[in-house]
Design a protein around this motif. Structure first.
Motif, PDB file in Angstrom:
ATOM      1  N   SER A 544      41.473  30.289  53.429  1.00  8.87           N
ATOM      2  CA  SER A 544      40.419  29.722  52.568  1.00  8.87           C
ATOM      3  C   SER A 544      40.213  30.602  51.390  1.00  8.87           C
ATOM      4  CB  SER A 544      39.307  29.688  53.558  1.00  8.87           C
ATOM      5  OG  SER A 544      38.041  29.417  52.831  1.00  8.87           O
ATOM      6  N   MET A 545      40.578  32.096  51.813  1.00  6.73           N
ATOM      7  CA  MET A 545      40.184  33.014  50.786  1.00  6.73           C
ATOM      8  C   MET A 545      41.154  33.043  49.509  1.00  6.73           C
ATOM      9  SD  MET A 545      37.584  34.527  51.492  1.00  6.73           S
ATOM     10  CE  MET A 545      37.497  35.921  50.425  1.00  6.73           C
ATOM     11  N   LEU A 546      42.322  32.357  49.715  1.00  7.20           N
ATOM     12  CA  LEU A 546      43.394  32.401  48.846  1.00  7.20           C
ATOM     13  C   LEU A 546      42.637  31.190  47.500  1.00  7.20           C
ATOM     14  CD1 LEU A 546      46.678  31.874  50.887  1.00  7.20           C
ATOM     15  CD2 LEU A 546      45.628  33.898  49.538  1.00  7.20           C
ATOM     16  N   LYS A 547      41.922  30.448  47.879  1.00  2.57           N
ATOM     17  CA  LYS A 547      41.119  29.675  46.912  1.00  2.57           C
ATOM     18  C   LYS A 547      40.136  30.236  46.240  1.00  2.57           C
ATOM     19  CE  LYS A 547      42.409  25.587  50.059  1.00  2.57           C
ATOM     20  NZ  LYS A 547      41.828  24.769  51.080  1.00  2.57           N
ATOM     21  N   THR A 548      39.580  31.380  46.617  1.00  3.05           N
ATOM     22  CA  THR A 548      38.451  31.986  46.144  1.00  3.05           C
ATOM     23  C   THR A 548      38.772  32.758  44.555  1.00  3.05           C
ATOM     24  OG1 THR A 548      37.373  32.371  48.125  1.00  3.05           O
ATOM     25  CG2 THR A 548      36.364  33.700  46.506  1.00  3.05           C
ATOM     26  N   ASN A 549      38.343  32.031  43.592  1.00  2.00           N
ATOM     27  CA  ASN A 549      38.769  32.800  42.385  1.00  2.00           C
ATOM     28  C   ASN A 549      37.531  33.462  41.910  1.00  2.00           C
ATOM     29  OD1 ASN A 549      39.800  33.110  39.800  1.00  2.00           O
ATOM     30  ND2 ASN A 549      39.752  31.221  38.930  1.00  2.00           N
ATOM     31  N   MET A 550      37.443  34.794  42.200  1.00  2.00           N
ATOM     32  CA  MET A 550      36.255  35.752  42.094  1.00  2.00           C
ATOM     33  C   MET A 550      36.998  36.989  41.758  1.00  2.00           C
ATOM     34  SD  MET A 550      33.287  36.589  44.659  1.00  2.00           S
ATOM     35  CE  MET A 550      32.131  37.769  44.384  1.00  2.00           C
ATOM     36  N   GLN A 551      36.352  37.696  40.712  1.00  2.00           N
ATOM     37  CA  GLN A 551      36.774  38.954  40.394  1.00  2.00           C
ATOM     38  C   GLN A 551      35.323  39.909  40.605  1.00  2.00           C
ATOM     39  OE1 GLN A 551      37.278  36.709  37.603  1.00  2.00           O
ATOM     40  NE2 GLN A 551      39.072  36.505  38.948  1.00  2.00           N
ATOM     41  N   MET A 552      35.315  41.137  41.248  1.00  2.00           N
ATOM     42  CA  MET A 552      33.812  41.808  41.324  1.00  2.00           C
ATOM     43  C   MET A 552      34.295  43.458  40.994  1.00  2.00           C
ATOM     44  SD  MET A 552      31.655  41.548  44.946  1.00  2.00           S
ATOM     45  CE  MET A 552      30.058  42.332  44.765  1.00  2.00           C
ATOM     46  N   GLY A 553      33.310  43.812  40.607  1.00  2.00           N
ATOM     47  CA  GLY A 553      33.196  45.349  40.478  1.00  2.00           C
ATOM     48  C   GLY A 553      31.936  45.885  40.660  1.00  2.00           C
ATOM     49  N   MET A 554      31.852  47.321  41.283  1.00  2.00           N
ATOM     50  CA  MET A 554      30.904  47.866  41.545  1.00  2.00           C
ATOM     51  C   MET A 554      30.885  49.342  41.166  1.00  2.00           C
ATOM     52  SD  MET A 554      29.235  47.868  45.478  1.00  2.00           S
ATOM     53  CE  MET A 554      29.016  46.029  45.441  1.00  2.00           C
ATOM     54  N   SER A 555      29.985  49.820  40.956  1.00  2.00           N
ATOM     55  CA  SER A 555      29.874  51.418  40.607  1.00  2.00           C
ATOM     56  C   SER A 555      28.662  52.043  41.194  1.00  2.00           C
ATOM     57  CB  SER A 555      29.974  51.630  39.149  1.00  2.00           C
ATOM     58  OG  SER A 555      28.613  51.050  38.457  1.00  2.00           O
ATOM     59  N   PHE A 556      28.899  53.315  41.513  1.00  2.00           N
ATOM     60  CA  PHE A 556      27.606  54.116  42.168  1.00  2.00           C
ATOM     61  C   PHE A 556      27.609  55.322  41.059  1.00  2.00           C
ATOM     62  CE2 PHE A 556      29.349  51.882  45.616  1.00  2.00           C
ATOM     63  CZ  PHE A 556      28.178  51.716  46.575  1.00  2.00           C
ATOM     64  N   ALA A 557      26.515  55.675  40.619  1.00  2.00           N
ATOM     65  CA  ALA A 557      26.434  56.763  39.558  1.00  2.00           C
ATOM     66  C   ALA A 557      24.753  57.094  39.664  1.00  2.00           C
ATOM     67  CB  ALA A 557      26.544  56.237  38.289  1.00  2.00           C
ATOM     68  N   ILE A 558      24.593  58.057  38.840  1.00  2.00           N
ATOM     69  CA  ILE A 558      23.208  58.692  38.780  1.00  2.00           C
ATOM     70  C   ILE A 558      22.814  58.504  37.384  1.00  2.00           C
ATOM     71  CG2 ILE A 558      21.831  60.744  39.214  1.00  2.00           C
ATOM     72  CD1 ILE A 558      23.388  60.014  41.725  1.00  2.00           C
ATOM     73  N   ASP A 559      21.579  58.087  37.387  1.00  2.00           N
ATOM     74  CA  ASP A 559      21.146  57.837  36.055  1.00  2.00           C
ATOM     75  C   ASP A 559      19.723  58.618  35.786  1.00  2.00           C
ATOM     76  OD1 ASP A 559      19.006  56.286  37.078  1.00  2.00           O
ATOM     77  OD2 ASP A 559      19.572  54.386  36.213  1.00  2.00           O
ATOM     78  N   ARG A 560      18.994  58.255  34.757  1.00  2.00           N
ATOM     79  CA  ARG A 560      17.770  59.240  34.823  1.00  2.00           C
ATOM     80  C   ARG A 560      16.720  58.850  35.517  1.00  2.00           C
ATOM     81  NH1 ARG A 560      13.826  57.126  31.361  1.00  2.00           N
ATOM     82  NH2 ARG A 560      14.009  55.008  30.801  1.00  2.00           N
TER      83      ARG A 560
END
Length: 573
Positions: A544-560
């Motif tokens: 089933s996951m082979l059919k999942t056309n999805m791209q995802m990105g995530m970032s952890f950082a420190i802002d003001r």
């Protein structure tokens, strides 16, 4: 391990799905249903523009096996066999909802929830409330009645101020507990309540009565959006101020008043200490310094079969000492690998300026241990922290990798030899970023003798790693090494070579802590090939996951403002 990765991917897809929204409008924060959310709620999540959940589920292409496979059904059956009728009711309700998620075409028919719906989740004191916009009220009622029938749990039709609702007794699980279900103004409302709470409380929990101070008339959301530059398509928060009020007072907010009902014989000794003036003052100070959590969501693009959304989760602080310490923890992550949509199967980046870890953590540690508090439990925590100072361990780490500011891994493609199980083709990149890469290599050579013979290439040149380090030749891959004044780049494959050339030009900056990205279809296709090579049958959920056309990105950082987690997700072509 394989099933753990699959489960993690499904959860990530679900989190991304929660934030799939339609284009925002200027009147979102004037949404009338916000008037039913008390201003003193501890937590709130509001989807203020319609979520096209049916379109999203179709885009994922997940099969019923991802939600209800034989293994999961066996677990549910075992839990139900050991549960009371109230427990069976909860399990049956969950199974009904999961079944509806697995069949997007019949989602509205099975749940009554609108295909494009807004939703609200919040607390009325101690009572959790979930609300959905409905398209079919009868189907919404039927979802609960079917679960009640399957579990043998009776429902009771009740009336409050002329409004009908149903109550499902959960007394077998928790004395006095009730699940209340109501339909009003085109909205379905579900509230976990208690028989000891007042009729007025019940009316607010069922969204039949507006609290005097609420999120529509208090201006709280407007101020939050302005302060933290939030997108108003979707917005949410967790308030430490309200949690502190509930912990240190008997009537500071509705949650505090609700909690007192559970202490019929007086406040337990363990909680009495928190009700002292010292603890009330200290907790008020801490909750102002660390207000809690805020979230938002934004739809970037929507078209048939194509969804693109971004979201943010922020842990703000007003402490300048904490911000300086947190910012000192950051290191360098290549711009192309810092939370954006992946141009590869998988990437991961870790940013940490090793030489600054000790002073940064020292500043944070001092800020916590030297903080002036007189509340007895907080003083005890401070004493324990002082006895477990981590600075010595960090100092040793700093000596071992002094100068390192970040590393990253990118996998564009790979395949395995069916005979040996070893990689026979790969396109991948490993980067190390440092103030002085040569000094970093020298330190590594001192602790790892096999690296002693390696000499870095001149700036702009590349060399074969197999010539420098013969064991690599056994892989049969043409691995290359390139060095600049700030980066070491180890790569194999043409795409990785191009990516390395881009990163090689980037100056170092303190821009992040951690990043991660994945192309679901590419990643799970590779897992399927590995499964075939192992001779094991391909799990139905993996198919089933082979059919999942999805791209995802995530970032952890420190802002003001504080610690920020940004995510970017795209589904479909």
């Amino acid at each position: 391990m394989k099933k753990t990765l699959i489960a993690a991917a499904v959860v990530a897809a679900g989190v991304a799905g929660y934030y799939f929204l339609k284009p925002s409008s200027a009147t979102q924060l004037d949404f009338p249903e916000l008037a039913y959310i008390p201003a003193d709620t501890v937590l709130m999540s509001a989807q203020l523009t319609p979520l096209d959940i049916v379109s999203y589920l179709k885009s994922l292409g997940l099969s019923p096996e991802m939600y209800l496979n034989p293994e999961m059904n066996e677990v549910y059956s075992q839990l139900a066999a050991e549960s009371s009728s109230a427990g069976k009711f909860g399990i049956a309700l969950l199974q009904n909802y999961l079944q509806a998620l697995s069949e997007p075409e019949s989602f509205v028919q099975k749940t009554g929830i609108a295909a494009q719906t807004r939703s609200l989740t919040y607390m009325v004191g101690a009572a959790p409330v979930i609300r959905f916009e409905l398209a079919d009220e009868a189907a919404f009622w039927a979802m609960f009645e079917q679960a009640a029938t399957n579990s043998g749990l009776a429902s009771e039709q009740q009336n409050l101020n002329g409004h009908n609702f149903r109550s499902y007794s959960l007394d077998e699980q928790l004395a006095g507990a009730q699940l209340l279900v109501s339909v009003e103004r085109g909205w379905g409302t579900i509230a976990l309540h208690h028989s000891a709470l007042s009729e007025s409380h019940r009316a607010e929990s069922l969204a039949l009565q507006q609290p005097a101070s609420n999120l529509l008339n208090s201006g709280k959301l407007q101020a939050m959006v302005k302060q933290y530059q939030l997108k108003a398509d979707g917005i949410g928060y967790l308030s430490t101020e309200q949690l502190a009020q509930a912990l240190t007072t008997t009537d500071g907010n509705q949650l505090a008043r609700d909690l007192q009902l559970t202490f019929s014989e007086g406040l337990p000794e363990a909680l009495q200490v928190w009700h002292t003036p010292a603890c009330q003052a200290d907790m008020a100070m801490l909750s102002k310094t660390w207000p809690g959590l805020v979230m938002d969501a934004e739809l970037v693009e929507q078209a048939p079969g194509k969804l693109h959304m971004r979201s943010k989760m922020l842990f703000p602080t007003t402490s300048q000492i904490a911000l300086e310490g947190l910012q000192g923890l950051q290191g360098f992550i290549p711009a192309s690998l810092n939370g954006g949509l992946p141009d590869s199967m998988f990437y991961m980046g870790l940013g940490a300026e090793i030489s600054q870890l000790t002073p940064a953590v020292s500043k944070l540690w001092a800020g916590m241990t030297d903080l002036s508090v007189s509340c007895e439990p907080l003083v005890a925590v401070q004493q324990q922290m002082k006895a477990q100072n981590p600075l010595m361990m960090l100092a040793m780490a700093g000596m071992a990798a002094n100068g390192l500011q970040g590393l990253s891994v990118t996998i564009n493609d790979f395949s395995l030899d069916p005979a040996t199980g070893q990689p026979n083709q790969a396109d991948a990149l490993l980067t190390l970023s440092a103030d002085n890469p040569q000094a970093l290599l020298t330190n590594a050579q001192a602790t790892l003798p096999p690296l002693a013979g390696i000499t870095l290439p001149a700036a702009g040149e590349e060399v074969s790693v197999a010539e420098l380090f013969p064991p690599v030749a056994m892989l049969g891959l043409d691995v290359r090494l390139q060095a600049t004044d700030k980066h070491l780049l180890l790569y194999v494959g043409e795409k990785a070579k191009t990516q390395a050339a881009t990163i090689a030009k980037e100056p170092l900056s303190k821009n992040g802590l951690f990043s991660f990205g994945m192309d679901y279809q590419q990643f799970f296709s590779a897992m399927a090939k590995m499964s075939e090579l192992s001779g094991q049958p391909l799990p139905a959920e993996l198919e089933s996951m082979l059919k999942t056309n999805m791209q995802m990105g995530m970032s952890f950082a420190i802002d003001r403002h504080g610690i920020v987690i940004n995510s970017d997700a795209k589904v479909g072509e």
